[in-house]
Scaffold this motif. Structure first.
Motif, PDB file in Angstrom:
ATOM      1  N   TRP A  23       0.843  -1.196   0.000  1.00  0.00           N
ATOM      2  CA  TRP A  23       0.000   0.000   0.000  1.00  0.00           C
ATOM      3  C   TRP A  23       0.883   1.253   0.000  1.00  0.00           C
ATOM      4  N   ILE A  24       1.906   1.260   0.854  1.00  0.00           N
ATOM      5  CA  ILE A  24       2.822   2.398   0.939  1.00  0.00           C
ATOM      6  C   ILE A  24       3.595   2.555  -0.369  1.00  0.00           C
ATOM      7  N   GLU A  25       4.066   1.436  -0.930  1.00  0.00           N
ATOM      8  CA  GLU A  25       4.838   1.489  -2.176  1.00  0.00           C
ATOM      9  C   GLU A  25       4.006   2.096  -3.301  1.00  0.00           C
ATOM     10  N   LEU A  26       2.749   1.676  -3.404  1.00  0.00           N
ATOM     11  CA  LEU A  26       1.876   2.212  -4.444  1.00  0.00           C
ATOM     12  C   LEU A  26       1.641   3.711  -4.260  1.00  0.00           C
ATOM     13  N   GLU A  36       3.185   9.428  -5.958  1.00  0.00           N
ATOM     14  CA  GLU A  36       3.855  10.696  -5.661  1.00  0.00           C
ATOM     15  C   GLU A  36       4.995  10.971  -6.639  1.00  0.00           C
ATOM     16  N   TYR A  37       5.739   9.920  -7.008  1.00  0.00           N
ATOM     17  CA  TYR A  37       6.797  10.118  -7.990  1.00  0.00           C
ATOM     18  C   TYR A  37       6.213  10.633  -9.310  1.00  0.00           C
ATOM     19  N   VAL A  38       5.080  10.087  -9.703  1.00  0.00           N
ATOM     20  CA  VAL A  38       4.418  10.544 -10.920  1.00  0.00           C
ATOM     21  C   VAL A  38       3.967  11.991 -10.761  1.00  0.00           C
ATOM     22  N   ARG A  39       3.361  12.305  -9.638  1.00  0.00           N
ATOM     23  CA  ARG A  39       2.880  13.676  -9.408  1.00  0.00           C
ATOM     24  C   ARG A  39       4.024  14.686  -9.452  1.00  0.00           C
ATOM     25  N   MET A  40       5.192  14.311  -8.910  1.00  0.00           N
ATOM     26  CA  MET A  40       6.338  15.230  -8.890  1.00  0.00           C
ATOM     27  C   MET A  40       7.103  15.234 -10.207  1.00  0.00           C
ATOM     28  N   GLY A  41       6.659  14.447 -11.191  1.00  0.00           N
ATOM     29  CA  GLY A  41       7.305  14.423 -12.492  1.00  0.00           C
ATOM     30  C   GLY A  41       8.594  13.642 -12.521  1.00  0.00           C
ATOM     31  N   ARG A  92      12.806  -6.057 -11.213  1.00  0.00           N
ATOM     32  CA  ARG A  92      11.836  -5.921 -12.298  1.00  0.00           C
ATOM     33  C   ARG A  92      11.688  -4.477 -12.770  1.00  0.00           C
ATOM     34  N   LEU A  93      12.567  -3.604 -12.335  1.00  0.00           N
ATOM     35  CA  LEU A  93      12.410  -2.196 -12.677  1.00  0.00           C
ATOM     36  C   LEU A  93      12.508  -1.985 -14.179  1.00  0.00           C
ATOM     37  N   PRO A  94      11.573  -1.252 -14.767  1.00  0.00           N
ATOM     38  CA  PRO A  94      11.644  -0.955 -16.202  1.00  0.00           C
ATOM     39  C   PRO A  94      12.552   0.242 -16.467  1.00  0.00           C
ATOM     40  N   GLU A  95      12.830   0.485 -17.712  1.00  0.00           N
ATOM     41  CA  GLU A  95      13.577   1.674 -18.084  1.00  0.00           C
ATOM     42  C   GLU A  95      12.752   2.916 -17.736  1.00  0.00           C
ATOM     43  N   ALA A 141      14.309   7.030 -10.776  1.00  0.00           N
ATOM     44  CA  ALA A 141      14.027   7.769  -9.540  1.00  0.00           C
ATOM     45  C   ALA A 141      13.327   6.924  -8.485  1.00  0.00           C
ATOM     46  N   TRP A 142      13.071   5.644  -8.802  1.00  0.00           N
ATOM     47  CA  TRP A 142      12.376   4.803  -7.826  1.00  0.00           C
ATOM     48  C   TRP A 142      13.171   4.734  -6.531  1.00  0.00           C
TER      49      TRP A 142
END
Length: 511
Positions: free
Chosen positions: A49-52, A57-62, A106-109, A113-114
């Motif tokens: 839940w926290i990870e999602l 937030e990463y998306v929101r901050m660009g 499994r991180l994609p290209e 910033a993850w």
């Protein structure tokens, strides 16, 4: 769109806690498995839940594109406990490192910033608080169940008289319904306290970082709502260091354990060989807590031992933080919430067994009535009567009654038992004369004063053992329980809605 808050929500169903645990499930876990739950699987759910929420937030901050975010979300949601167990040191340990390793693989290209500007301290503190608030709701539901069971049983015994003890001797006549109303009220008090505690601690630690805050512009209010909190915990150090929710939970559970042990002590005595007012369900072959051959007292003593253990476990939770510096974060950096989970699991098992005992108990009104009619419980009744009807000053009236009883029972010897049939109107008149008062007392008058059923109905104050008052008490407790149910449904519904929003399909997610 994020949920906007809990206030005013309409409940749809009775809550069972977001994790889906029930009192019976807790009992199975704590009793049949021989050990309380470790919290590992439940923590995994909260870490997801926290990870999602972090990804959003990463998306929101660009800092992350929608496509990369969608692939990481899918990786997080697809993780299984069995997969994360591989390579871990022991079952039940903190699954956070394993989750991070699995997602990292499994991180994609485009996901460079993850986990930038992220700390395990606030993540762990947040997940454990999220687990703790679910345990509070589960415990409130279990103790509400006990209250409701006591309420239902009490309704059939509002006129079933019995002796109530003060020290070793019977002091008052009460009804069994009156006594069970006290148990229902105490359990309802506990349920309300657990919900109040839920509200008090439901502030989000996430965004506090290691202890001093984070460097990116995380929207802590938005994060808090996404995780089902009422808002962010204002102070970063408090967020990760306090663990006050665990201490306050331990305090509430310690009070509950002490209260339950006192009620159990009464029932042990009343079900024992000297009384046998109460029969309780015996053990069953599939219940290791009570063997079929054990008596009622033995099974109740085992439940009382579990209630007593709540006090010891509560001390363990508190001792874990005693003399630890506020900036020493070993408490949130450790392997998991073991002591607190042990405490909640033991409480759940205790409540489940006690609830079953109350639901299956059988009260014997003829035995209890016979016992109370053979006891001297009307000392104050006769003294009040002498003052109000015969003008004897209150202090002297008690001395008169004491002299009356002493004279009637003086020849019994140490093994003799004083009973009402030893007392007579003539003896009371003689006791009055010894204190300078001429009393015109009839035998019928004395018999009425000593009658146990009449004594119960003679009570006038609110909250007394008078049957009408007991029925009113039961009605009031029932109304409180209904309000508890509404509040529980509102709280669990709010958490469920926040979870569904966070885990639901987002733009760019693969079908």
């Amino acid at each position: 769109m994020l949920p906007t808050g809990r206030t005013g929500r309409t409940p749809q169903q009775h809550p069972r806690g977001v994790a889906g645990a029930t009192p019976d499930g807790t009992c199975d876990q704590a009793v049949r498995a021989g050990r309380p739950g470790s919290g590992g699987p439940a923590l995994l759910r909260h870490y997801r839940w926290i990870e999602l929420t972090h990804i959003d937030e990463y998306v929101r901050m660009g800092l992350m594109g929608g496509r990369a975010a969608a692939r990481i979300r899918r990786a997080v949601l697809d993780l299984t406990p069995e997969e994360l167990h591989t390579g871990r040191e022991a079952a039940g340990s903190d699954p956070l490192p394993a989750l991070e390793r699995s997602v990292q693989a499994r991180l994609p290209e485009g996901a460079y910033a993850w986990h930038v500007d992220r700390s395990r301290n606030d993540v762990r503190a947040c997940a454990r608080l999220m687990l703790g608030r679910e345990r509070l709701l589960e415990t409130a539901a279990a103790v509400s169940g006990l209250a409701r069971t006591a309420l239902e049983t009490a309704g059939g015994h509002t006129e079933s008289i019995m002796p109530a003890s003060s020290r070793p001797r019977t002091a008052q006549t009460i009804t069994f319904g009156f006594y069970l109303a006290a148990l229902a009220e105490a359990a309802t008090d506990a349920a309300e306290s657990f919900h109040s505690l839920f509200d008090a601690v439901n502030l989000c630690p996430l965004g506090a970082g290691a202890m001093a805050g984070l460097e990116l512009p995380w929207d802590r209010a938005r994060i808090a709502l996404a995780l089902g909190f009422d808002g962010p915990q204002p102070h970063a150090l408090t967020s990760v260091a306090s663990q006050a929710w665990a201490l306050r939970s331990a305090a509430e559970l310690s009070v509950l354990g002490t209260t339950l042990s006192r009620f159990l002590t009464d029932l042990i005595g009343w079900s024992g060989p000297g009384c046998r007012f109460v029969d309780l369900p015996g053990g069953t072959a599939d219940d290791p807590m009570t063997a079929p051959q054990e008596g009622d007292g033995a099974s109740l003593e085992r439940i009382r031992d579990m209630a007593r253990r709540l006090v010891g476990l509560s001390h363990d939770v508190m001792a874990g933080q005693h003399d630890t510096g506020y900036t020493d974060l070993a408490e949130v950096s450790g392997p998991g919430p073991g002591p607190t989970e042990d405490l909640f699991a033991t409480c759940g098992a205790t409540l489940a067994l006690f609830d079953r005992a109350v639901a299956g108990m059988r009260f014997h009104p003829e035995r209890a009535g016979r016992a109370v009619r053979g006891e001297l419980t009307a000392f104050l009744t006769v003294a009040n009567h002498l003052t109000l009807e015969h003008g004897v000053p209150a202090g002297i009236s008690q001395a008169v009654v004491g002299s009356w009883i002493s004279a009637a029972t003086g020849g019994l010897g140490p093994a003799g038992a004083p009973t009402p049939d030893l007392l007579s109107a003539a003896g009371l008149v003689a006791a009055g004369e010894r204190h300078g008062f001429v009393l015109a007392v009839e035998e019928d008058e004395v018999r009425e004063l000593l009658d146990a059923e009449a004594g119960v109905r003679r009570k006038q104050t609110g909250g007394s053992t008078r049957p009408e008052e007991v029925r009113l008490l039961l009605e009031q407790v029932g109304e409180r329980l209904a309000a508890v149910d509404v509040g529980a449904a509102r709280r669990s519904g709010w958490l469920r809605e926040a979870w569904e929003h966070t885990t639901g399909t987002k733009t760019g997610d693969p079908r």
